[in-house]
Scaffold this motif. Structure first.
Motif, PDB file in Angstrom:
ATOM      1  N   THR A 211       0.893  -1.205   0.069  1.00 41.62           N
ATOM      2  CA  THR A 211       0.215  -0.184   0.171  1.00 41.62           C
ATOM      3  C   THR A 211       0.828   1.225  -0.013  1.00 41.62           C
ATOM      4  N   ALA A 212       0.277   2.412  -0.555  1.00 39.26           N
ATOM      5  CA  ALA A 212       1.022   3.575  -0.810  1.00 39.26           C
ATOM      6  C   ALA A 212       0.239   4.553  -0.125  1.00 39.26           C
ATOM      7  N   LEU A 213       0.746   6.076   0.136  1.00 38.63           N
ATOM      8  CA  LEU A 213       0.103   7.007   0.444  1.00 38.63           C
ATOM      9  C   LEU A 213      -0.923   7.222  -0.734  1.00 38.63           C
ATOM     10  N   GLY A 214      -2.276   7.491   0.026  1.00 39.47           N
ATOM     11  CA  GLY A 214      -3.579   7.670  -0.986  1.00 39.47           C
ATOM     12  C   GLY A 214      -4.140   6.527  -0.939  1.00 39.47           C
ATOM     13  N   ASP A 215      -3.787   5.266  -0.795  1.00 38.21           N
ATOM     14  CA  ASP A 215      -4.470   4.298  -0.905  1.00 38.21           C
ATOM     15  C   ASP A 215      -5.862   3.954   0.251  1.00 38.21           C
ATOM     16  N   GLY A 216      -5.856   4.973   1.331  1.00 39.74           N
ATOM     17  CA  GLY A 216      -6.830   4.862   2.267  1.00 39.74           C
ATOM     18  C   GLY A 216      -6.580   3.965   3.371  1.00 39.74           C
ATOM     19  N   ALA A 217      -5.094   3.384   3.420  1.00 40.86           N
ATOM     20  CA  ALA A 217      -4.659   2.495   4.420  1.00 40.86           C
ATOM     21  C   ALA A 217      -3.237   2.637   4.796  1.00 40.86           C
ATOM     22  N   GLU A 218      -2.734   2.339   6.049  1.00 40.02           N
ATOM     23  CA  GLU A 218      -1.404   2.522   6.373  1.00 40.02           C
ATOM     24  C   GLU A 218      -0.272   2.093   5.269  1.00 40.02           C
ATOM     25  N   SER A 219       0.404   3.004   4.900  1.00 39.53           N
ATOM     26  CA  SER A 219       1.596   2.738   3.828  1.00 39.53           C
ATOM     27  C   SER A 219       2.560   1.604   4.057  1.00 39.53           C
ATOM     28  N   GLY A 220       2.711   0.703   3.393  1.00 43.62           N
ATOM     29  CA  GLY A 220       3.587  -0.097   3.514  1.00 43.62           C
ATOM     30  C   GLY A 220       3.356  -1.651   3.834  1.00 43.62           C
ATOM     31  N   ASN A 221       1.835  -1.705   3.837  1.00 39.02           N
ATOM     32  CA  ASN A 221       1.246  -2.935   4.214  1.00 39.02           C
ATOM     33  C   ASN A 221       1.240  -3.837   2.763  1.00 39.02           C
ATOM     34  N   GLU A 222       1.441  -5.170   2.974  1.00 38.18           N
ATOM     35  CA  GLU A 222       1.368  -6.151   1.660  1.00 38.18           C
ATOM     36  C   GLU A 222       0.099  -6.230   1.372  1.00 38.18           C
ATOM     37  N   ILE A 223      -0.136  -6.069  -0.124  1.00 35.13           N
ATOM     38  CA  ILE A 223      -1.604  -6.394  -0.623  1.00 35.13           C
ATOM     39  C   ILE A 223      -1.674  -7.771  -0.929  1.00 35.13           C
ATOM     40  N   PHE A 224      -2.520  -8.658  -0.638  1.00 33.01           N
ATOM     41  CA  PHE A 224      -2.960 -10.030  -0.997  1.00 33.01           C
ATOM     42  C   PHE A 224      -4.181 -10.212  -1.578  1.00 33.01           C
ATOM     43  N   LEU A 225      -4.059 -11.254  -2.685  1.00 30.81           N
ATOM     44  CA  LEU A 225      -5.207 -11.729  -3.479  1.00 30.81           C
ATOM     45  C   LEU A 225      -5.770 -13.061  -2.944  1.00 30.81           C
ATOM     46  N   TYR A 226      -7.270 -12.888  -3.025  1.00 29.28           N
ATOM     47  CA  TYR A 226      -7.929 -14.037  -2.659  1.00 29.28           C
ATOM     48  C   TYR A 226      -8.218 -14.828  -3.974  1.00 29.28           C
ATOM     49  N   LYS A 227      -7.769 -15.736  -4.302  1.00 33.38           N
ATOM     50  CA  LYS A 227      -7.817 -16.429  -5.819  1.00 33.38           C
ATOM     51  C   LYS A 227      -9.331 -16.936  -5.721  1.00 33.38           C
ATOM     52  N   LYS A 228     -10.165 -17.100  -4.955  1.00 30.33           N
ATOM     53  CA  LYS A 228     -11.425 -17.804  -5.253  1.00 30.33           C
ATOM     54  C   LYS A 228     -12.435 -16.796  -5.630  1.00 30.33           C
TER      55      LYS A 228
END
Length: 51
Positions: free
Chosen positions: A11-28
């Motif tokens: 995540t980055a500044l402006g994403d609406g979340a704290e910067s630096g959090n890893e983004i995951f994908l739920y394949k289902k």
């Protein structure tokens, strides 16, 4: 957990979340989420696309 994979994106500044959090994908279902485990309990934020 086998349906959860890293997007190799943070995540980055402006994403609406704290910067630096890893983004995951739920394949289902194709939703994206981040996990905040800095507090006393683990919190998840799930993001889905609406048409």
């Amino acid at each position: 957990m086998s349906q959860i994979v890293s997007t190799n994106t943070l995540t980055a500044l402006g994403d609406g979340a704290e910067s630096g959090n890893e983004i995951f994908l739920y394949k289902k279902d194709g939703s994206l989420f981040i996990i905040d485990n800095t507090g006393p309990t683990e919190q998840w934020a799930n993001f889905t696309k609406n048409n």
